[in-house]
Design a protein around this motif. Structure first.
Motif, PDB file in Angstrom:
ATOM      1  N   TYR A 445     -11.383 -33.759  28.431  1.00 16.00           N
ATOM      2  CA  TYR A 445     -12.099 -33.243  27.257  1.00 16.00           C
ATOM      3  C   TYR A 445     -13.552 -32.913  27.613  1.00 16.00           C
ATOM      4  CZ  TYR A 445     -14.150 -32.976  22.613  1.00 16.00           C
ATOM      5  OH  TYR A 445     -14.838 -32.548  21.486  1.00 16.00           O
ATOM      6  N   GLU A 446     -14.173 -33.759  28.387  1.00 16.27           N
ATOM      7  CA  GLU A 446     -15.559 -33.493  28.807  1.00 16.27           C
ATOM      8  C   GLU A 446     -15.632 -32.223  29.651  1.00 16.27           C
ATOM      9  OE1 GLU A 446     -16.833 -36.984  30.772  1.00 16.27           O
ATOM     10  OE2 GLU A 446     -16.926 -38.224  28.948  1.00 16.27           O
ATOM     11  N   GLU A 447     -14.642 -31.984  30.500  1.00 13.22           N
ATOM     12  CA  GLU A 447     -14.618 -30.752  31.302  1.00 13.22           C
ATOM     13  C   GLU A 447     -14.450 -29.526  30.396  1.00 13.22           C
ATOM     14  OE1 GLU A 447     -11.556 -31.128  34.166  1.00 13.22           O
ATOM     15  OE2 GLU A 447     -12.543 -32.749  35.286  1.00 13.22           O
ATOM     16  N   LEU A 448     -13.627 -29.645  29.332  1.00 16.99           N
ATOM     17  CA  LEU A 448     -13.429 -28.526  28.414  1.00 16.99           C
ATOM     18  C   LEU A 448     -14.705 -28.248  27.616  1.00 16.99           C
ATOM     19  CD1 LEU A 448     -11.436 -26.489  27.261  1.00 16.99           C
ATOM     20  CD2 LEU A 448     -10.728 -28.202  25.571  1.00 16.99           C
ATOM     21  N   GLN A 449     -15.428 -29.275  27.263  1.00 14.00           N
ATOM     22  CA  GLN A 449     -16.706 -29.087  26.570  1.00 14.00           C
ATOM     23  C   GLN A 449     -17.676 -28.264  27.415  1.00 14.00           C
ATOM     24  OE1 GLN A 449     -17.931 -33.114  25.474  1.00 14.00           O
ATOM     25  NE2 GLN A 449     -17.882 -32.559  23.276  1.00 14.00           N
ATOM     26  N   LYS A 454     -20.420 -22.973  28.378  1.00 17.02           N
ATOM     27  CA  LYS A 454     -20.788 -21.935  29.331  1.00 17.02           C
ATOM     28  C   LYS A 454     -20.233 -20.569  28.935  1.00 17.02           C
ATOM     29  CE  LYS A 454     -20.347 -20.759  34.227  1.00 17.02           C
ATOM     30  NZ  LYS A 454     -19.805 -21.184  35.526  1.00 17.02           N
ATOM     31  N   ASN A 455     -18.973 -20.506  28.418  1.00 14.30           N
ATOM     32  CA  ASN A 455     -18.315 -19.228  28.164  1.00 14.30           C
ATOM     33  C   ASN A 455     -18.190 -18.890  26.684  1.00 14.30           C
ATOM     34  OD1 ASN A 455     -17.199 -18.486  31.036  1.00 14.30           O
ATOM     35  ND2 ASN A 455     -16.706 -20.650  30.735  1.00 14.30           N
ATOM     36  N   GLY A 456     -18.366 -19.874  25.790  1.00 14.22           N
ATOM     37  CA  GLY A 456     -18.310 -19.599  24.356  1.00 14.22           C
ATOM     38  C   GLY A 456     -16.903 -19.607  23.796  1.00 14.22           C
ATOM     39  N   HIS A 457     -15.878 -19.954  24.576  1.00 16.13           N
ATOM     40  CA  HIS A 457     -14.501 -20.026  24.091  1.00 16.13           C
ATOM     41  C   HIS A 457     -13.738 -21.045  24.936  1.00 16.13           C
ATOM     42  CE1 HIS A 457     -13.022 -17.814  27.607  1.00 16.13           C
ATOM     43  NE2 HIS A 457     -14.119 -17.070  27.462  1.00 16.13           N
ATOM     44  N   CYS A 458     -12.496 -21.332  24.510  1.00 20.06           N
ATOM     45  CA  CYS A 458     -11.652 -22.309  25.225  1.00 20.06           C
ATOM     46  C   CYS A 458     -10.394 -21.659  25.796  1.00 20.06           C
ATOM     47  CB  CYS A 458     -11.257 -23.443  24.268  1.00 20.06           C
ATOM     48  SG  CYS A 458     -12.640 -24.439  23.679  1.00 20.06           S
ATOM     49  N   LEU A 499     -11.121 -31.799  19.390  1.00 20.04           N
ATOM     50  CA  LEU A 499     -10.745 -30.472  19.885  1.00 20.04           C
ATOM     51  C   LEU A 499     -11.138 -29.380  18.898  1.00 20.04           C
ATOM     52  CD1 LEU A 499      -7.233 -31.311  21.391  1.00 20.04           C
ATOM     53  CD2 LEU A 499      -9.314 -30.765  22.651  1.00 20.04           C
ATOM     54  N   ASN A 500     -11.061 -29.649  17.594  1.00 22.87           N
ATOM     55  CA  ASN A 500     -11.484 -28.662  16.609  1.00 22.87           C
ATOM     56  C   ASN A 500     -12.989 -28.423  16.651  1.00 22.87           C
ATOM     57  OD1 ASN A 500      -8.904 -28.177  15.635  1.00 22.87           O
ATOM     58  ND2 ASN A 500      -9.041 -29.841  14.109  1.00 22.87           N
ATOM     59  N   ASP A 501     -13.756 -29.412  17.062  1.00 24.20           N
ATOM     60  CA  ASP A 501     -15.217 -29.262  17.145  1.00 24.20           C
ATOM     61  C   ASP A 501     -15.619 -28.206  18.168  1.00 24.20           C
ATOM     62  OD1 ASP A 501     -15.437 -31.170  15.200  1.00 24.20           O
ATOM     63  OD2 ASP A 501     -15.891 -32.831  16.592  1.00 24.20           O
ATOM     64  N   ILE A 502     -14.801 -27.998  19.190  1.00 26.42           N
ATOM     65  CA  ILE A 502     -15.132 -26.993  20.216  1.00 26.42           C
ATOM     66  C   ILE A 502     -14.313 -25.710  20.002  1.00 26.42           C
ATOM     67  CG2 ILE A 502     -15.897 -28.674  21.934  1.00 26.42           C
ATOM     68  CD1 ILE A 502     -13.154 -28.512  23.222  1.00 26.42           C
ATOM     69  N   SER A 511      -2.644 -15.504  17.336  1.00 21.97           N
ATOM     70  CA  SER A 511      -3.994 -15.046  16.969  1.00 21.97           C
ATOM     71  C   SER A 511      -4.498 -13.925  17.861  1.00 21.97           C
ATOM     72  CB  SER A 511      -4.980 -16.219  17.018  1.00 21.97           C
ATOM     73  OG  SER A 511      -5.070 -16.719  18.333  1.00 21.97           O
ATOM     74  N   GLY A 512      -3.932 -13.778  19.031  1.00 22.96           N
ATOM     75  CA  GLY A 512      -4.386 -12.749  19.961  1.00 22.96           C
ATOM     76  C   GLY A 512      -5.693 -13.080  20.615  1.00 22.96           C
ATOM     77  N   GLY A 513      -6.135 -14.271  20.474  1.00 24.49           N
ATOM     78  CA  GLY A 513      -7.409 -14.652  21.060  1.00 24.49           C
ATOM     79  C   GLY A 513      -7.414 -14.563  22.583  1.00 24.49           C
ATOM     80  N   MET A 514      -6.316 -14.918  23.178  1.00 23.00           N
ATOM     81  CA  MET A 514      -6.260 -14.868  24.645  1.00 23.00           C
ATOM     82  C   MET A 514      -6.307 -13.436  25.147  1.00 23.00           C
ATOM     83  SD  MET A 514      -6.224 -16.880  27.166  1.00 23.00           S
ATOM     84  CE  MET A 514      -6.000 -16.832  28.939  1.00 23.00           C
ATOM     85  N   ASN A 515      -5.668 -12.517  24.382  1.00 21.24           N
ATOM     86  CA  ASN A 515      -5.702 -11.115  24.789  1.00 21.24           C
ATOM     87  C   ASN A 515      -7.117 -10.556  24.671  1.00 21.24           C
ATOM     88  OD1 ASN A 515      -2.960 -11.194  25.234  1.00 21.24           O
ATOM     89  ND2 ASN A 515      -2.452 -10.473  23.151  1.00 21.24           N
ATOM     90  N   LYS A 516      -7.823 -10.990  23.650  1.00 22.01           N
ATOM     91  CA  LYS A 516      -9.203 -10.539  23.500  1.00 22.01           C
ATOM     92  C   LYS A 516     -10.063 -10.990  24.681  1.00 22.01           C
ATOM     93  CE  LYS A 516      -9.000 -10.668  18.442  1.00 22.01           C
ATOM     94  NZ  LYS A 516      -9.546 -11.295  17.208  1.00 22.01           N
ATOM     95  N   ILE A 517      -9.876 -12.193  25.073  1.00 21.86           N
ATOM     96  CA  ILE A 517     -10.650 -12.703  26.215  1.00 21.86           C
ATOM     97  C   ILE A 517     -10.304 -11.936  27.479  1.00 21.86           C
ATOM     98  CG2 ILE A 517     -11.123 -14.722  27.634  1.00 21.86           C
ATOM     99  CD1 ILE A 517     -12.316 -14.766  24.787  1.00 21.86           C
ATOM    100  N   VAL A 518      -9.042 -11.667  27.641  1.00 21.15           N
ATOM    101  CA  VAL A 518      -8.610 -10.922  28.830  1.00 21.15           C
ATOM    102  C   VAL A 518      -9.170  -9.514  28.792  1.00 21.15           C
ATOM    103  CG1 VAL A 518      -6.611 -10.007  30.050  1.00 21.15           C
ATOM    104  CG2 VAL A 518      -6.546 -12.317  29.127  1.00 21.15           C
ATOM    105  N   GLN A 519      -9.146  -8.894  27.577  1.00 19.47           N
ATOM    106  CA  GLN A 519      -9.668  -7.538  27.466  1.00 19.47           C
ATOM    107  C   GLN A 519     -11.169  -7.527  27.710  1.00 19.47           C
ATOM    108  OE1 GLN A 519      -7.816  -4.835  27.152  1.00 19.47           O
ATOM    109  NE2 GLN A 519      -9.716  -3.630  27.391  1.00 19.47           N
TER     110      GLN A 519
END
Length: 593
Positions: A445-449, A454-458, A499-502, A511-519
């Motif tokens: 969890y600390e590594e994910l924080q 650094k990147n603004g997303h998970c 996990l919801n806090d981050i 949600s397509g969030g991963m595709n947005k990050i990839v794009q």
């Protein structure tokens, strides 16, 4: 034969004499004169030479060596020139006319002198071989009892080895001595069969006498020369001597009798072994009882091969009477004895680990040893082995390496033979596992924080550098889906809140969030290539690189392909903003224009 023998004796006792000249034609006067002249010249030359000792030449040595053979050859030739007769002519007696004998001898000498042709080399060799054979036969006759040569002088001769040879080969004494030995043997054992006595008690002379008598009897039956006479054969038959034991069947009877005798001897040793050890499990290993162990194994082999019907009933009854086990492996008696013999050796190693277990309990207060326990090498594996062997012992497995004394000692220290069935042990294991996994969860969890800051997303790809962290996030999403379905998972409310806090996306595929990050990552890369195209235009004066141009050529082809797909109504990653940027620097989407 007598003449050849006398020739040999003469060669051995007298100095070698010159060879006699064979009768022939006289030499011519001219040849005689030439020979005399050569002899005179040779004498003069010899006189002029200084006197010194000369070694004999090779030719002289060969001539001297062949002189005895030549004398034997002449003796044989003299025998062959006489007329053949079935019997040798004996010298005349006192009543016979000596004049007639002399006349016959003169006629024989006259016939001998008429030989004009000299024998060839092959004929000489053949005659020399025949003479040697005749001389050998004559010498053999000297050693027999049937003929003895006349002695010329009353002086005592030294006995030769052939004269000391008895009538039967292998004997060292006379016939009477050997037959006396055989009679003595029969009085002791009531038979002439030597197999009734122990092998070491029979002297070699008697054994050789029996074997040679049978051999000479076969020769006598075939009509060949034999040292056994009819009187000797009758004397042996009177004693009940068996000349042909194979034909009479005595050989098989003797074999069966000796085999039974040896079997009884081994059985007596087996009885003594059981009286001492309490069982019939004789080992073939070691220096003691090796012979008895091999015999016991032979009885079991015969039983396994032929069954109870294939064993002599008398022998089978004797073995059953003493409790002989024909299959100790199947019955388990072999394993029991093996374990009893192994106990002194394995108990020392067991006591060593047991003492370590007692010390571990004093230090930690329990007997729950971890596989990674520091300072206790081999203790965890030993505990696991004890539980494994205890299960076999409970199932009454004869191969289980567990003893009653060991079980008693382990129970005294409170050892748990089945820890997975006991509640206390299971609870303790769960607490230990919970603590371990809780620490590990907070570490990830600390590594994910840090990544979110650094990147603004998970959104983390499994093909990147953060492969372990991406797998951990995937497991958390899986636990969340199982929790929503009502299943029990280690994902607690506290962990969901963290996990919801981050701003973690629990279902990125919907949600397509991963595709947005990839794009976004692709757009970033597109901007970098676009800058290179601008630099290319400043250098070359146009924005249409050829296909062979490194990186820009293949990228320009892909842009043209995406533009054509977009015109046909397909959804592509080439947006209107990107098309405007390309057209602003003069990029041509149609290559034919």
């Amino acid at each position: 034969a007598a003449m050849a023998l006398e020739a040999l004796q003469a060669v051995g006792t007298k100095p070698t004499s010159t060879r006699r000249k064979s009768p022939g034609r006289k030499s011519s006067p001219r040849k005689a004169k030439a020979e005399a002249s050569d002899a005179a010249e040779e004498q003069a030359t010899t006189a002029r030479r200084p006197k010194r000792s000369r070694k004999p030449s090779f030719v002289a040595k060969e001539r001297k060596k062949n002189e005895p053979e030549a004398m034997v050859l002449e003796a044989v030739e003299a025998v062959e020139t006489e007329p053949a007769s079935p019997r040798l002519k004996s010298p005349p007696s006192d009543e016979q006319d000596e004049g007639a004998f002399d006349a016959d001898e003169e006629a024989t000498t006259a016939r001998r002198s008429k030989r004009a042709r000299k024998p060839s080399f092959a004929a000489k060799e053949m005659k020399m071989n025949e003479a040697a054979a005749m001389a050998l036969e004559a010498a053999d006759l000297v050693g027999t009892e049937s003929w003895t040569p006349k002695r010329k002088s009353p002086a005592v001769r030294k006995s030769s080895p052939r004269e000391a040879t008895p009538a039967i080969r292998g004997q060292v004494t006379t016939w009477e001595t050997r037959i006396t030995m055989l009679k003595t043997y029969k009085e002791l054992y009531n038979t002439c069969d030597l197999t009734h006595a122990p092998k070491e008690s029979i002297v070699p002379q008697l054994r050789n006498f029996v074997l040679e008598s049978r051999k000479q009897y076969k020769k006598f039956q075939k009509g060949k020369h034999s040292t056994l006479t009819a009187a000797r054969i009758a004397e042996l038959r009177a004693l009940g001597f068996d000349f042909c034991p194979l034909e009479s069947g005595n050989t098989k009877d003797n074999h069966d009798r000796r085999f039974q005798q040896k079997w009884d001897e081994q059985f007596k040793e087996l009885e003594a072994y059981k009286a001492e050890h309490g069982d019939c499990l004789v080992s073939c290993m070691g220096s003691e009882n090796v012979k008895l162990g091999n015999w016991v194994r032979g009885q079991r082999k015969l039983y396994n091969k032929a069954g109870r019907e294939g064993i002599n009933p008398v022998r089978l009854a004797k073995l059953d009477e003493i409790g002989f086990d024909f299959n100790p492996v199947a019955s388990g008696s072999y394993i029991v004895k093996k374990r009893a013999n192994m106990f002194p050796r394995v108990n020392a190693n067991w006591e060593k680990h047991y003492n370590n277990l007692v010390l571990y309990k004093k230090e930690h207060g329990n007997i729950i040893v971890s596989p990674n326990a520091v300072g206790w090498p081999g203790l965890y594996d030993w505990i696991h082995c004890q539980r494994k062997e205890y299960k076999k012992w409970e199932a009454k497995d004869a191969k289980a390496l567990m003893y009653d004394t060991w079980i008693t000692k382990m129970n005294e220290v409170g050892f748990d033979w089945a820890p997975m069935k006991s509640d206390g042990f299971s609870k303790m294991l769960l607490e230990r596992q919970s603590k371990h996994f809780n620490d590990l969860w907070h570490t990830h969890y600390e590594e994910l924080q840090k990544f979110h800051h650094k990147n603004g997303h998970c959104y983390i790809s499994r093909n990147g550098e953060e492969e372990v962290l991406a797998s951990w996030i995937h497991v958390q999403r899986k636990h969340k889906r199982n929790r929503d379905q009502g299943k029990k998972t280690p994902l607690t409310d506290e962990r969901i809140k963290l996990l919801n806090d981050i701003e973690i996306d629990w279902n990125p595929s919907l949600s397509g969030g991963m595709n947005k990050i990839v794009q976004a990552e692709r757009d970033k890369d597109w901007e970098g290539v676009f800058k290179k195209l601008c630099s290319f235009k400043k250098k070359k004066g146009h924005a249409s690189p050829k296909k062979a141009e490194p990186q820009l050529g293949s990228w320009a082809c892909r842009m043209r392909k995406l533009h054509s797909q977009k015109k046909s109504g397909e959804t592509t990653t080439l947006t209107d903003a990107k098309v405007a940027k390309l057209e602003s620097i003069g990029f041509k989407f149609a290559t034919g224009v």
